[in-house]
Design a protein around this motif. Structure first.
Motif, short mmCIF file in Angstrom:
data_model
loop_
_atom_site.label_atom_id
_atom_site.label_comp_id
_atom_site.label_asym_id
_atom_site.label_seq_id
_atom_site.Cartn_x
_atom_site.Cartn_y
_atom_site.Cartn_z
N ASN A 120 13.44 -0.57 15.41
CA ASN A 120 12.47 -0.18 14.39
C ASN A 120 11.81 -1.41 13.78
O ASN A 120 12.12 -2.55 14.14
CB ASN A 120 13.11 0.72 13.33
N VAL A 121 10.88 -1.17 12.86
CA VAL A 121 10.11 -2.28 12.28
C VAL A 121 10.97 -3.20 11.41
O VAL A 121 10.54 -4.31 11.06
CB VAL A 121 8.91 -1.77 11.47
N LEU A 122 12.18 -2.76 11.06
CA LEU A 122 13.09 -3.61 10.30
C LEU A 122 13.87 -4.55 11.21
O LEU A 122 14.60 -5.42 10.74
CB LEU A 122 14.09 -2.75 9.50
N GLY A 123 13.70 -4.37 12.53
CA GLY A 123 14.43 -5.19 13.49
C GLY A 123 15.78 -4.61 13.86
O GLY A 123 16.54 -5.23 14.61
N GLN A 124 16.09 -3.41 13.36
CA GLN A 124 17.36 -2.77 13.68
C GLN A 124 17.24 -2.06 15.04
O GLN A 124 16.25 -1.38 15.30
CB GLN A 124 17.73 -1.75 12.60
N THR A 125 18.23 -2.25 15.89
CA THR A 125 18.22 -1.65 17.22
C THR A 125 19.39 -0.69 17.37
O THR A 125 20.53 -1.04 17.04
CB THR A 125 18.28 -2.73 18.31
N ASN A 126 19.09 0.51 17.86
CA ASN A 126 20.12 1.51 18.10
C ASN A 126 19.95 2.06 19.51
O ASN A 126 18.84 2.23 20.00
CB ASN A 126 20.01 2.66 17.10
#
Length: 292
Positions: free
Chosen positions: A184-190
């Motif tokens: 996502n745009v926060l840099g969090q990857t799932n």
């Protein structure tokens, strides 16, 4: 007589084609009208005016710049109270002179986020509404102003001309255990489970898009050669029906639409996985939104 009948049938063909195209355009326009209504709704994206991540402990809020969380000027008292985060629990404490309600009932102190709760309440103060959102280990205030400037000045979204040739049959290449990384745009990857790849052909060349499952539909996040030129730089979204018994579904790119981040800086949008960035220009659906 036979010759006259043949001529009449020949004349009817383009008329039927025109009527079919008009019906199709009406379907897309109706879909787009509902899309605009959802953007302008109280839970839509046009009234989003803030996203504030909470620190552990007390987080003061109000319109004064000295607060930990600064709401828009003039929208609320200068010192409206504080949010207290203890792990994954958030408590709201309102200042004595501030009118804050939950479900229409005035509150001075309330738990507004708890991991065991099935529903997060909406807090209201004047024209402001807010809820708590959680993104991995981050917990934040999603703030809305039901009379926001973006909502008041919204004039619609430019689109490519409706073209039925962008309504394309796709075949799913099922992979029930497949997982794809979504950042996502926060840099969090799932890692998220994918039912498989959607294979389709454009101009004689085969392409594929990894799909996600969302309720009774497939959800596709994609980019293409128009991204950052005529369409939103970070890609667009598209829904499709789940495949039929033969593994077939329809990708109607006339329904490709902008993610929430095109309308507000305070959304946490997923980005297209690299395998979903097409090298062809998808000249259908919504163009970039330029209110920024």
């Amino acid at each position: 007589m036979l010759k006259i009948l043949i001529i009449c049938c020949t004349l009817l063909l383009p008329i039927r084609a025109v009527k079919a195209q008009n019906r199709y355009e009406q379907v897309i326009n109706n879909w787009h009208s509902k899309r605009i209504e959802s953007l302008k709704a109280e839970n839509g994206w046009l009234n989003l005016v803030g996203l504030f991540w909470l620190e552990e402990g007390k987080n003061t809020f109000g319109s004064d710049q000295q607060n930990n969380i600064v709401f828009p000027s003039g929208s609320i008292a200068t010192k409206a109270g504080y949010f207290e985060r203890k792990g994954n629990i958030v408590k709201l404490v309102a200042a004595d002179d501030v009118n804050i309600t939950i479900n229409g009932n005035p509150v001075k102190e309330a738990i507004i986020f708890h991991p065991d709760s099935t529903k997060t309440p909406t807090v209201v103060a004047g024209n402001l509404k807010w809820t708590i959102i959680k993104r991995d280990n981050k917990i934040g205030i999603r703030l809305r102003d039901i009379k926001s400037l973006a909502l008041a000045t919204f004039k619609g979204i430019e689109r490519f001309p409706i073209d039925s040739t962008w309504k394309i049959e796709a075949t799913i290449q099922s992979s029930p255990k497949a997982r794809i990384e979504i950042t996502n745009v926060l840099g969090q990857t799932n890692e998220q489970q994918s039912p498989g790849k959607l294979l389709f052909t454009l101009n004689g060349k085969q392409y594929s898009l990894d799909a996600l499952e969302e309720g009774n539909e497939l959800f596709i996040i994609f980019g293409d050669a128009t991204s950052g030129k005529t369409t939103y730089p970070a890609g667009r979204f598209l829904y499709a029906n789940k495949p039929d018994a033969n593994g077939k579904t329809i990708l109607d790119f006339n329904k490709a639409y902008n993610p929430p981040c095109a309308f507000t800086d305070f959304a946490t949008c997923p980005l297209p996985p690299k395998q979903n960035i097409l090298q062809i220009a998808i000249t259908a659906g919504e163009k970039d939104f330029d209110h920024h």
